[in-house]
Write an enzyme that holds these catalytic residues in place. Structure first.
Site, PDB file in Angstrom:
ATOM      1  N   SER A 164     -15.913  54.005  -2.590  1.00 54.02           N
ATOM      2  CA  SER A 164     -17.088  54.022  -3.456  1.00 54.02           C
ATOM      3  C   SER A 164     -16.722  53.423  -4.814  1.00 54.02           C
ATOM      4  O   SER A 164     -16.178  52.329  -4.868  1.00 54.02           O
ATOM      5  CB  SER A 164     -17.588  55.471  -3.567  1.00 54.02           C
ATOM      6  N   ASP A 330     -23.170  54.385   6.513  1.00 54.75           N
ATOM      7  CA  ASP A 330     -23.232  54.337   5.047  1.00 54.75           C
ATOM      8  C   ASP A 330     -24.387  53.441   4.621  1.00 54.75           C
ATOM      9  O   ASP A 330     -24.349  52.233   4.825  1.00 54.75           O
ATOM     10  CB  ASP A 330     -21.904  53.776   4.514  1.00 54.75           C
ATOM     11  N   HIS A 363     -22.327  57.691   3.659  1.00 52.45           N
ATOM     12  CA  HIS A 363     -21.371  57.236   2.666  1.00 52.45           C
ATOM     13  C   HIS A 363     -20.190  58.184   2.530  1.00 52.45           C
ATOM     14  O   HIS A 363     -19.060  57.768   2.287  1.00 52.45           O
ATOM     15  CB  HIS A 363     -22.106  57.082   1.328  1.00 52.45           C
TER      16      HIS A 363
END
Lengths: 390, 390
Positions: A164, A330, A363
């Site tokens: 991320s 995701d 995610h």
């Protein structure tokens, strides 16, 4: 990231760890930020696991996501209920093997877990910075991490990895200090923040600034904007999961009841989960840090670095070996964004492998225990290390 | 739903229209709600377009989504900047052809655009209901619409159509009053609200109740919870678009500037868009209505009707011809949910056709001018009408 699900095998943990601090950029040698502002002194909180070998060739740098911190593995004390946020990946014999590697993780500049951020004392006023804290970018975070590497006497990083926003830092490192990075694994990330990702961050920020307790960022020692920050966190948690993950995890199951309440209480488990996540988050995170760090992520566009305006041109500055990893479910940083990145890396002549990991958790998958992911990371770091030793 | 993009061909509009009101369920004959509470008197605001034929066989009922209203087509006055919300679909020669059909659209029970809702005066106190307004369900909304049909002397509805929460009402109608519905088009909808959809609604509600001006729903004549409602609307707008739609519409384009502001101002167009949508919405919508209506949508599970616990069993109660429509980029009510619905309809022996319309605009696509959608709807209603006339 949601709950940090970890292996509960304490014997495989790095064990007792300590948060350390490094202060630099003392006036008049303040750090010049991308915005043109200067900031200093700067403190970074960091932790290390494993042992640095004599030729300092076994360094693995771990970069954390939006609301993470330097506590990536191990326990501060025997009474800790949970280990660091990536304890399932970092430890003796794990994906990032602390029997072999020396792992460093620091809290980002702008954060609130020991590194200098908006809740830190502004030496000019003796009070917390609040909104007087200057804007920081992903590039600034990386610049501060470089100072920490210098302090530790580390000139080469064997491998760096992060998911991320941690992945954004990985990418930034590879073009900003290319001579230092031998290999890199950006996970569940993107080379430029999309409109959708910006949109979620912007709504989260608006939820915070709508809270009257936010008070233009001047709330330290007064009432915190907990309600606004909690809503922001709830929005985040929706983006960390997926439609599929939510259906499996909650479906339409009711929370401790047989039938609808016909009131505005919690009816569904998913409502209870979100409220719980919001309430937990405000105990550990600073609202102003949330504002600054989300904005740094929104500003992130690797092709803005040195105004290349081209993914191929910007990756031409890098020299690391890459392993790019995305996750099927995701939808915050979907696979197609990783594919674009990989394509540009290849076109600029880099050695890159790509893997889309099958995962139902959205995610958040990059944080979950996942044998395939663990094997991938172990294999990649080991191969770089062996290659370097030969 | 976001901006209502409409054809600007005024000559094809139904022209000047008027909002009408129907009041019923006067005490002691109050309407019994699904929650067990009673409510009355109830007023529904409604509009009609086209002419009812002598045998009343040309009725088309249009059901609106979350924040829609009875004003589906035409203009109230010459100075109106915009026509009703589905003017691109409803009018002379359009998808729902007002030269042939008599169209009715009413504001839902619990709404704030003329129908009884939490901002209406509670006859027991002489003040707005606020949180004393009883819970309403999709079934209750349909029950109120049935009373309006009775009032208009309509026993059979040729076709009904609605998107999103309007589609839920369509489905509910078909099992609650099956003898009245000849054909039905649920668009961009679901037969049960998913955990993801509930999650977005719950966060939106939390944004409203976090606003101190909300004041437990008692804000009428005082300050409205505009900041909370605005955040709720911004969240909604993200769900109405798609990753793809956002990328095309906004990308990372900056709003009226060449470079980042390094401030918490609007930098990106998508931020400007969301703030604008939030600010516009609070001028026309009541926060308590938002709370009640989103909860009604969350409670929606068609298989809960008469406790069938089975989609096949509940659709066995219906007798309408169905055309189910989903949109490729809708991630709020994705195509797989429409497919599940269609499968259950088929298994229960219903005449159903299904179409997934290629559209890049996400959930909002059902409101956008789209020739394919217009042709589908025109063809479906015409075929049912011709079949009935033969």
């Amino acid at each position: 990231m949601s709950e940090y699900i970890t292996h509960d095998t304490a014997e495989k943990s790095v064990g007792k760890v300590e948060k350390k601090f490094f202060t630099f950029a003392e006036p008049p040698n303040e750090m010049l930020l991308d915005s043109g502002a200067k900031l200093g002194p700067i403190t970074l909180a960091y932790e290390t696991y494993g042992t640095l070998n004599p030729d300092k060739s076994n360094v693995v740098l771990v970069l954390h996501a939006l609301t993470g911190d330097s506590h990536a593995a191990g326990y501060y004390s025997d009474s800790d209920e949970k280990p660091g946020w990536w304890d399932n990946m970092i430890g003796p014999g794990k994906g990032v093997d602390t029997d072999k590697y020396f792992v460093v993780c620091s809290n980002v500049l702008g954060g609130c877990m020991g590194s200098t951020g908006p809740s830190s004392i502004n030496p000019a006023t003796g009070k917390p910075y609040g909104m007087d804290f200057p804007f920081v970018t992903i590039g600034d975070m990386v610049r501060a991490q470089k100072a920490l590497m210098d302090h530790l006497g580390i000139e080469k990083i064997l491998s760096m990895l992060g998911g991320s926003m941690g992945g954004m830092q990985v990418l930034q490192w590879c073009v900003q200090y290319p001579e230092m990075v031998r290999s890199a694994t950006p996970l569940a990330t993107t080379m430029r923040h999309s409109a959708l990702a910006i949109a979620f961050n912007e709504v989260s920020r608006q939820a915070i600034v709508a809270d009257p307790n936010w008070n233009q960022g001047d709330y330290y020692g007064k009432k915190n904007p907990d309600l606004g920050l909690s809503v922001a966190r709830m929005i985040g948690h929706i983006t960390y999961l997926s439609d599929e993950a939510m259906r499996r995890k909650f479906g339409r199951r009711l929370q401790d009841k047989e039938d609808f309440s016909y009131q505005f209480d919690v009816d569904f488990q998913v409502e209870s989960y979100l409220r719980h996540q919001g309430a937990k988050f405000v105990e550990r995170f600073d609202a102003n840090s949330f504002l600054y760090i989300t904005k740094a992520a929104d500003y992130f566009d690797l092709t803005g670095f040195k105004n290349t305006s081209s993914a191929i041109r910007v990756f031409s500055m890098a020299s690391a070996r890459f392993m790019v990893v995305s996750f099927t479910s995701d939808w915050l940083y979907p696979t197609y964004q990783s594919r674009e990145m990989v394509k540009a890396m290849k076109k600029s002549g880099l050695d890159v492998s790509f893997c889309e990991v099958e995962a139902e958790w959205g995610h958040d998958a990059f944080l979950m225990p996942n044998k395939r992911l663990t094997d991938l990371i172990r294999g990649f770091i080991d191969s770089v290390y062996q290659h370097d030793s030969e």
